[in-house]
Write an enzyme that holds these catalytic residues in place. Structure first.
Site, PDB file in Angstrom:
ATOM      1  N   GLN A  78       0.844  -1.194   0.000  1.00  0.00           N
ATOM      2  CA  GLN A  78       0.000   0.000   0.000  1.00  0.00           C
ATOM      3  C   GLN A  78       0.880   1.246   0.000  1.00  0.00           C
ATOM      4  OE1 GLN A  78      -3.202  -0.028   2.795  1.00  0.00           O
ATOM      5  NE2 GLN A  78      -3.861   2.014   2.222  1.00  0.00           N
ATOM      6  N   PHE A  79       1.216   1.727  -1.190  1.00  0.00           N
ATOM      7  CA  PHE A  79       2.092   2.889  -1.316  1.00  0.00           C
ATOM      8  C   PHE A  79       1.461   4.142  -0.728  1.00  0.00           C
ATOM      9  CE2 PHE A  79      -0.500   3.440  -5.056  1.00  0.00           C
ATOM     10  CZ  PHE A  79      -0.587   4.823  -5.215  1.00  0.00           C
ATOM     11  N   THR A  80       0.141   4.185  -0.597  1.00  0.00           N
ATOM     12  CA  THR A  80      -0.526   5.386  -0.091  1.00  0.00           C
ATOM     13  C   THR A  80      -0.200   5.659   1.376  1.00  0.00           C
ATOM     14  OG1 THR A  80      -2.553   4.164   0.429  1.00  0.00           O
ATOM     15  CG2 THR A  80      -2.411   5.218  -1.755  1.00  0.00           C
TER      16      THR A  80
END
Length: 146
Positions: A78-80
């Site tokens: 989850q890069f966010t």
């Protein structure tokens, strides 16, 4: 590297209508990889997650780790998690590692858990995913690698 660790009674990830990873009791780990993260950081963070004492003992105190409890881990990229919102309402993701750097470190983190004896289920790196979970407690901890 940032991990959002949730103690769950069950969790699964669905991609394109198909279940790609599923666990019973254990931890759901949302993992974000930052620019400049090193392989050693992924291994250290895996060890911290596996040894994090957020499972209750017989007296109801947090005294048992995932290793002690014998649970599984569902790890979802989850890069966010690396979003920067300091300059307004639109998040910037420039601190997140590009996919070609992040995926090997994500895999290294998962391998680090497996090396400790944790059963690991995953999502699909870079895919749009639906994560379903039942947070047990609720218990949610955020860990950042140094």
């Amino acid at each position: 590297m940032r991990a959002v660790v949730q103690r769950v009674s069950r969790a699964r990830v669905v991609v394109g209508g198909e279940v790609r990873g599923e666990i019973g009791a254990g931890l759901c780990v949302l993992l974000g990889v930052a620019r400049g993260d090193e392989p050693a950081a992924a291994e250290r963070l895996a060890g911290r997650v596996a040894r994090l004492r957020i499972f209750e003992n017989e007296e109801g105190r947090f005294d048992r780790s995932l290793l002690d409890a014998g649970g599984s881990a569902l790890v979802v990229s989850q890069f966010t998690l690396l979003a920067d919102t300091a300059k307004g309402n639109r998040p910037s993701f420039t601190d997140a590692a590009p996919p070609e750097e992040a995926e090997p470190l994500y895999e290294r983190f998962c391998d680090g858990l497996r090396a400790l004896g944790v059963e690991v289920a995953t999502g699909v790196f870079g895919a749009r995913m639906e994560v379903e979970l039942t947070n047990d407690g609720p218990v949610t901890i955020v860990l950042d690698s140094p």
